[in-house]
Structures are given as structure tokens and as C-alpha cells.
Enzyme design. Structure first.
Site, PDB file in Angstrom:
ATOM      1  N   ASP A   1       0.868  -1.062   0.108  1.00  0.00           N
ATOM      2  CA  ASP A   1      -0.075  -0.190   0.194  1.00  0.00           C
ATOM      3  C   ASP A   1       0.984   1.250   0.136  1.00  0.00           C
ATOM      4  O   ASP A   1       2.232   1.041  -0.032  1.00  0.00           O
ATOM      5  CB  ASP A   1      -0.854  -0.185   1.194  1.00  0.00           C
ATOM      6  CG  ASP A   1      -2.303   0.632   0.789  1.00  0.00           C
ATOM      7  OD1 ASP A   1      -2.250   1.951   0.461  1.00  0.00           O
ATOM      8  OD2 ASP A   1      -3.348   0.061   1.195  1.00  0.00           O
TER       9      ASP A   1
ATOM     10  N   HIS B   1      -3.125   2.959  -4.340  1.00  0.00           N
ATOM     11  CA  HIS B   1      -2.537   2.744  -3.195  1.00  0.00           C
ATOM     12  C   HIS B   1      -1.344   2.016  -3.625  1.00  0.00           C
ATOM     13  O   HIS B   1      -0.798   1.045  -3.130  1.00  0.00           O
ATOM     14  CB  HIS B   1      -3.451   1.602  -2.582  1.00  0.00           C
ATOM     15  CG  HIS B   1      -4.360   2.230  -1.981  1.00  0.00           C
ATOM     16  ND1 HIS B   1      -4.418   2.878  -0.796  1.00  0.00           N
ATOM     17  CD2 HIS B   1      -5.878   2.212  -2.185  1.00  0.00           C
ATOM     18  CE1 HIS B   1      -5.873   3.388  -0.357  1.00  0.00           C
ATOM     19  NE2 HIS B   1      -6.553   2.841  -1.338  1.00  0.00           N
TER      20      HIS B   1
ATOM     21  N   GLU C   1     -10.360   2.584  -4.734  1.00  0.00           N
ATOM     22  CA  GLU C   1     -10.066   3.935  -4.558  1.00  0.00           C
ATOM     23  C   GLU C   1      -8.898   4.558  -5.448  1.00  0.00           C
ATOM     24  O   GLU C   1      -8.095   5.310  -5.041  1.00  0.00           O
ATOM     25  CB  GLU C   1      -9.613   4.191  -2.904  1.00  0.00           C
ATOM     26  CG  GLU C   1     -10.512   3.708  -2.075  1.00  0.00           C
ATOM     27  CD  GLU C   1     -10.164   3.925  -0.681  1.00  0.00           C
ATOM     28  OE1 GLU C   1     -10.980   4.624   0.096  1.00  0.00           O
ATOM     29  OE2 GLU C   1      -8.998   3.724  -0.188  1.00  0.00           O
TER      30      GLU C   1
END
Ligand code: ACM
Ligand code: ZN
Length: 788
Positions: A211, A286, A351
């Protein structure tokens, strides 16, 4: 004492209980998750040094499970059992036999039968996994001291109650996730985490290995991933959301990674416990930690550093127009797939903010060439391309529910986290689904009153709430429902820096997920689960697991009755049958404080504190609630601008019920206003002296809640002509990420008379420029208008 009884006879006594009698549950057994069926029988079987531990065939799984069982007993100071093959199907009766079920068709793969009689124990299953789960049940039938391997006691009697148990899981996917990027967790903790999963018959460990805040897996072909991407500047002393990025000359010293040898060791440890590890390699977003080492894989070319904290929005992501990105990811996944035997590979997909793609020549060129109409379709292209590669290696792709946007990859399994809607959509398209919706399955959320909890990312998900989750949504047909493979609990670690803290957040909520995933839906019963947990807590204590007692908090509810001018106080908890004691003077309750038996009334200012007591001992920190008896209590409120139906608190009476909120914006005491000012008038019923007016507003920018920019109080005798008595600007700094309660109150007595009081609180309307919600409507949260 040899009796010469043969094995066939033993099997006969064991296997002839009448299974028609199964189904009734007995709560004197504390097995978690609840088995599909238990039949208790009189008597016990005692395991001693003379007990034989026999495996019916020379088989690697039988031997593995038997050795794990013998090891646990031995380490806990119990009998020393040697695992021996069962020769010529004979046994002297004082034996524990692990065998494959001869009639395999009568049990599903992961099922088992456990038959305990005063003569011995027979555990049968169709697979190593099934036997392992039966062995876990057997351990749970032994005294809790079987988990005490740190300070084992001598001289314990190792007795098992007699029973016939037939058991199998409800779902094939029973998972827990752990984010090791936001904080790195040492290998030893990963083993402990796997032990916990194994104990509760979970079979998937979803390992979030990469991440923005750190890459955690050695990749031989790209050494910079562990030289650069695994390390960030150390700002652990600052709140997650306030950590400045690494500056030139600053050393990145915080982080860590697992070598490939570490990974192999963990994979093997898990496999021995029939747990599959699904590795997650995040893409296309990410991933800025990768770009810090390989900036050419971005759209802009960088430079980038590994962020030490909050990173939002996720703009700097892999460039979808650059073929080198796919070469890199395929190389990485090739090494990952070598290391992890898992059929599933998780590619993230969540995201991804598309602003860079919108501006990038290469991305736009790709869209043109591939006939993609927008950036969502470009993300879909990205994931589909990765899926092709993963499928070509005989593996399957999983992604977070954003992979639905722009079109789902043909074979993908969807992990539904933004509610269950993504899961419903995917199941309807015939795709498999893992359910992990935030309100039930995110264990980085608070589990008890935030006022008294370690800082968490937000939310409010108690143990009981987790337990209430049903993975198969009602909206689905029976056929569609078959695509729901199971539920998973997620432990994101932005706010979780240590193993002890991770345990606190994960346990006992993960045990609730384990029961949801394993036990038949019709057997799910909160009160019964709660009672069975007591014995688990004892075991967890022996194991040194820092579990949360948050479910033992007292809940204080109040209700103002205008007729009697009293506040009724109702105390409750998630724990039926455990006594609650309370005080009303602000003192901490003790075992001698008043026992709560029924709702009681308060007619003057009070400070209520309440707590649960088990065996006279305080179970968890007291809950507290001030009750304010002021002039406006119970008085009607006229709303000139209305509150949001999403945060009504207790409706129109909320602002004059004597109750203030706490720092948890979902505590049911805060009334929320979205994008509008607060404008209310309180009618005191008759003109009276007014010395002070005060309000409190919540400030919690992470939840898009901002104290108003200005607050004004005005008084009136007739409700027509008003005079302003107070006007104050918000004293907080514009950029504020602390959660706090901001009061607005006149400093000096007003020396005024009034019947009507108007409160105006001005909203800035939208979230400020520095905020992730920039330009979007923001909230005002108000709890009480106190008048003296
Ligand atoms: C997620 O929580 N971003 C999957
Ligand atoms: Zn690009």
C-alpha cells in the site's frame, strides 16, 4: 489394561448414535463457532499418559493433525501422547483415533465427526482440513488450560465430556485480513494471528502486503521495492493525518518487509493449519510507495516519496498507458504466485482517483486505441489485462468492489466493502463474492465508546453489531446467493501501530465473523454466543491475546418526560445477565454501588456513571453521561432550517432533552445538519430570567463535521422582535484534524428576560480547500441548547 477390543467394534459404538437426535444445542458446551449439531452424552473421557493417539492410515494429513494435537497437550503440561499408526485395526479402548471417514459421501470436504465416549475418542473427516477442525473442537472441549503453554501447570486432569458432534462449515470462505503496510508487523505476530484464525476454523488469511505507506514483500527482480518502497520517514509521534512528507535529506527509517524465506515459512505455517494465504498486491492505486522507487511507472514521472501517513486522494497511481507498468506487475505477480499456492490473487483495485489518467497523454492514447469511453473503462481495461495474465497462470483474480466500475473482468471475484451493494451487483452478474462491508466487517472502527478507546479511524462497530451481520443479502435469489462465498473481517492499520493493538481491534470481533462463516444461520444466537465467549476469553488470556472487553460496556439511554419534568434513565449492555451498577454523582461505580434493576428517574443535574461487574469485579471502564437540568429542558423547538434525516438523534426533542453527546458522532445524541445553517427557536412557555445560553458543536473533520463558522444567540419576548445577546466566531484553526467538542457560551450573566431563544449557527457550507471533501457539503453537529 488390555481388553483386546478391536477397532471395528470401537467404530461401531462411536458411529451408531442416532443422528436424528442431532440439532438440539447445548449451551453447557462452549464451542465457538457453534457446531452444526451436538449431542451430549453422560460421562467423560480422561486423557492420560496411557492414552494411545492412533492414526488409522499412513497419511500426511492424519499425522499432521495428530501431531498438532499432541503438541498442544504436551506444551500445556498435559499428557505426552505419541502418534502411532493403528496396526491391524485393534485398539485397547483407551485411545484417541484420527481416521478418514470411510463413507466419504456422508460428509462435506471440511466436515468432521467427533465421537467421545468413556472408552475413547474417534475423530473422522474427509480431509486434513475437516480433521483439523474436529481437532480444534476437541481442544475446545478440553479445559481452557490447554491454551496455557507459557506457564503450564502440572497435575491437571484432562477430561473431555462425552458427546457426538457432527459439524461442517456454512461457507467455504472464512477470512481475516491484515494490513501490514500502514504499519509493519513482525513475522512472529503473523504466526499468532494465524493461530487465532485456526482456533476458530477460519481458512483464509488475506495478507494486505502493499500500500502507499510501505511495500512488504521481497521481490528478487526489483530490489528497490524493499530498499526504498518498504521504508518511510519516521513520524510515528504525529497523528496519522498530520504527518508531513519526507523532506530532502531526511532518512526513511520506519518500515520493514518479509523476505521470500519469511513468506515461505508463513505460508507453510498456515498450510499446516489448513489456512490459505491470499496475497494482495495493490493496483492501479495505493501504489505510490512503488512510484517512490520507480517513478517512471507513474503518469507524471514524479518524484515521489513513501508517505509516512495519510495520503488522499490517491492521485499518483500506476500509468495505464505505459506497457512497462504491466511488465513490472506481471514480473512481481510471477514471483508472488511462486510463493503463494493460493488459487486467488488479490489485486486491490480500490480508490483509484483518475485525475492523472485524465491528464496523461499515454493514458489517453490507450483509451483511444482500446475504444474506452472514460477512465473507469480504463481501470476496467487495467484489471482485465491483469486478470488475463493471472488466469494464464491457472489462478483467479479478486478485487475490491471498485472493479465493477467500467465493467467487471470476466472471471473476477469481488470483495464487497463499500456496503453490500457491490456484492449484490456482482452476484447478479454471476460472479463470486466475499462480503466485507464497512459497517460490520471493518475492525479498524471503534468497538466501544470512543471517549474511552484508543484512537481509531472512526465508525462504530460493536461485537454485537458484527454478530448481527448476514452475508447473504435478502435481495438475492437462492441461486444468486450461492455466489456469496463467505464473510471476512478487515484490520486496516493506519491507527494500529503495534501487535497488541491489532489484537485488541481484531479480537473478539473476528470470533463473531468466524461464527457467521461457520455455523448454520438458524443456530446463530447472540445470548448463547456471548456465554460461550466466556470460556474463549479464558483461553485467550492464557494465550496472551490482548482482546477487547468493549462489549462489556454499559449503555446509558435517557428519555425526558415533559409531564413529570424528569429524565428517565435506562441502562443496558450487549451482555445479558451481567449486573450493571451505577452512580449519579459522577463517582466511579464499585461493586457496592446501586445495582440497576429497572429504569429510574432523575429530576436534577446528575452525572451518571455505569459499569458491568462480573464476580464483583469491574469488567470494563465505566460509561458516563451528564444530565443537565436547565430552563429549556423539554421545551419545544421550532426548526427554521431542518436537520438531516441521516442524523436526527432523537428528533425534534434532541436539543432540549438534557443530554449532551460525546466524541462519537454516531452516539445518537448529535443532530446533524448537512450543508445548511442551524436556525432554531426555543419557546420557554413564558417569559423568565435568562442568565446564560450555551451550545456545543462537534468538530471531526475526518467525518466531514465542522464546528460552525459563527454562532449567534438572540432573545425575544414575543417571537417577533429579537435582540442579539451573543455572537462568536469559531475559535478553532481552519485546518483541524482533532476530534473535539467546541462550546459556545456567553462569558458573563446576561441579566435578561425572554420567552423565546433563537440559536443561529452558520455553516461554511462546504468542506475547506485543504480537506479531502473540498467543495462538497459539510456537516454541523449540535447536541443541546442549555439555558439557565
Ligand atoms: C478499502 O477499504 N479501501 C478496500
Ligand atoms: Zn498515464
Amino acid at each position: 489394561m488390555k481388553t483386546g477390543r478391536n477397532f471395528a467394534f470401537l467404530i461401531t459404538i462411536f458411529l451408531f448414535p442416532i443422528f436424528g437426535a442431532f440439532g438440539q444445542q447445548n449451551s453447557s458446551f462452549s464451542i465457538v463457532p457453534q457446531p452444526a449439531s451436538i449431542k451430549m452424552k453422560p460421562g467423560t473421557f480422561r486423557i492420560t499418559n496411557q492414552t494411545m493417539l492412533l492414526v488409522a492410515e499412513r497419511d500426511i494429513d492424519l499425522k499432521n493433525v495428530a501431531i498438532l494435537f499432541a503438541e498442544q497437550l504436551r506444551l500445556a503440561g498435559g499428557p505426552f501422547l505419541r502418534v502411532e499408526p493403528m496396526l491391524d485395526e485393534t485398539s485397547d479402548g483407551n485411545a484417541i483415533i484420527f481416521a478418514f471417514n470411510k463413507k466419504r459421501e456422508s460428509l462435506p470436504t471440511e466436515g468432521y465427526r467427533l465421537n467421545i465416549s468413556p472408552n475413547g475418542i474417534l475423530l473422522t473427516g474427509n480431509s486434513g482440513a475437516g480433521l483439523f477442525y474436529g481437532m480444534q473442537t476437541l481442544l475446545q472441549l478440553l479445559p481452557p488450560e490447554v491454551c496455557n503453554i507459557s506457564k503450564p501447570e502440572e497435575g491437571k486432569s484432562w477430561e473431555v465430556p462425552c458427546a457426538d458432534i457432527k459439524d461442517e462449515p456454512r461457507f467455504p470462505y472464512r477470512g481475516m485480513h491484515l494490513d501490514v503496510s500502514r504499519h509493519f508487523f513482525p513475522k512472529d505476530f503473523i504466526f499468532k494471528y494465524i493461530d487465532l484464525l485456526a482456533m476458530y476454523k477460519m481458512n483464509i488469511f488475506h495478507w494486505h502486503l502493499t500500500d502507499d505507506n510501505g511495500w512488504r514483500i521481497e521481490i528478487k527482480k526489483y530490489p528497490e521495492l524493499t530498499e526504498v518502497s518498504a521504508w518511510r520517514v519516521d513520524h510515528e509521534d504525529l497523528p496519522w493525518g498530520e504527518r508531513p512528507p519526507q523532506e530532502a535529506g531526511e532518512k526513511a527509517t520506519y518500515g520493514g518487509f518479509y523476505t521470500q524465506d519469511d513468506i515461505r515459512e508463513v505460508v507453510q505455517y498456515a498450510a499446516q493449519r489448513y489456512i490459505t494465504i491470499i496475497p494482495e498486491i495493490e493496483m492501479p492505486a495505493h501504489s505510490v510507495e512503488v512510484l517512490a522507487a520507480y517513478p517512471d511507472l507513474s503518469c507524471t514521472g514524479g518524484p515521489f516519496t513513501v508517505p509516512p501517513g495519510s495520503y488522499w486522494p490517491n492521485s499518483d497511481i500506476f500509468c495505464a498507458g505505459n506497457d512497462n507498468v504491466f511488465v513490472f506487475l506481471e514480473d512481481v505477480l510471477s514471483e508472488v504466485m511462486e510463493l503463494f499456492p493460493s488459487e486467488y490473487i488479490h489485486v486491490g483495485g480500490d480508490e483509484a482517483t483518475k485525475t492523472r489518467w485524465e491528464e496523461c497523454q499515454k493514458c489517453q492514447q490507450r483509451m483511444k486505441e482500446e475504444g474506452l469511453k472514460d477512465e473507469k473503462e480504463l481501470q476496467s481495461y487495467f484489471i482485465k489485462r491483469m486478470e488475463k495474465f493471472i488466469n494464464s497462470r491457472g489462478k483467479k483474480l479478486i478485487g475490491w468492489d471498485e472493479i465493477l466500475e467500467g465493467g467487471l473482468a470476466p472471471e473476477a471475484t469481488v470483495m464487497s466493502w463499500r456496503g453490500v451493494e457491490g456484492g449484490i451487483a456482482a452476484a447478479r452478474q454471476g460472479h463470486d463474492v466475499i462480503m466485507t462491508p464497512t459497517p460490520y466487517c471493518y475492525f479498524d472502527y471503534y468497538q466501544a465508546d470512543p471517549q474511552f478507546e484508543p484512537k481509531a479511524i472512526g465508525g462504530f462497530t460493536t461485537l454485537k453489531k458484527v454478530y448481527s451481520f448476514e452475508p447473504i443479502p435478502e435481495e438475492l435469489t437462492v441461486e444468486e446467493g450461492k455466489h456469496i462465498l463467505g464473510a471476512q473481517g478487515n484490520v486496516w492499520t493506519e491507527y494500529i501501530p503495534t501487535p497488541e493493538h491489532a489484537e485488541y481491534m481484531a479480537v473478539p470481533r473476528m470470533i463473531a465473523i468466524a461464527e457467521i462463516d461457520w455455523s448454520p444461520a438458524k443456530l446463530r444466537n447472540w445470548d448463547n454466543f456471548r456465554q460461550r465467549l466466556d470460556s474463549q476469553f479464558e483461553r485467550l488470556e492464557y494465550m496472551g491475546v490482548n482482546y477487547s472487553k468493549g462489549s462489556f460496556k454499559a449503555d446509558i439511554h435517557t428519555h425526558y418526560d415533559p409531564k413529570s419534568n424528569k429524565v428517565q434513565v435506562i441502562l443496558s449492555s450487549e451482555q445479558p445477565g451481567i449486573p450493571i451498577r451505577y452512580t449519579t454523582n459522577g463517582n466511579d461505580p464499585t461493586a457496592a454501588s446501586t445495582l440497576y434493576t429497572a429504569p429510574f428517574d432523575i429530576a436534577a443535574n446528575a452525572y451518571i456513571k455505569a459499569a458491568l461487574f462480573v464476580d464483583g469485579k469491574l469488567k470494563e471502564k465505566p460509561s458516563e453521561m451528564p444530565v443537565i437540568f436547565h430552563h429549556a429542558i423539554g421545551k419545544p423547538v421550532t426548526y427554521l432550517a431542518s436537520y438531516s434525516t441521516r442524523y436526527p438523534a432523537s428528533g425534534p426533542g434532541t436539543l432540549t432533552d438534557g443530554i449532551r453527546g460525546n466524541t462519537n458522532h454516531r452516539d445518537g445524541r448529535w443532530q446533524g445538519y448537512l450543508g445548511t445553517d442551524v436556525e432554531i427557536i426555543i419557546d420557554l412557555g413564558k417569559e423568565m430570567p435568562v442568565r446564560s445560553v450555551s451550545t456545543t458543536f462537534l468538530q471531526n473533520s475526518r467525518s466531514w463535521i465542522f464546528a460552525p463558522s459563527m454562532v449567534e444567540f438572540s432573545l425575544s419576548s414575543n417571537g417577533k422582535t429579537w435582540h442579539s445577546v451573543y455572537e462568536k466566531r469559531n475559535p478553532l484553526p481552519e485546518k483541524n484534524e482533532e476530534i473535539l467538542i467546541q462550546p459556545f457560551s456567553n462569558a458573563y450573566p446576561l441579566d435578561a428576560k425572554a420567552r423565546y431563544i433563537k440559536v443561529m449557527a452558520y455553516s461554511s457550507g462546504n468542506c475547506p480547500d485543504w480537506h479531502e471533501g473540498k467543495g462538497e457539503k459539510c456537516w454541523i453537529f449540535l447536541d443541546e441548547v442549555v439555558v439557565y
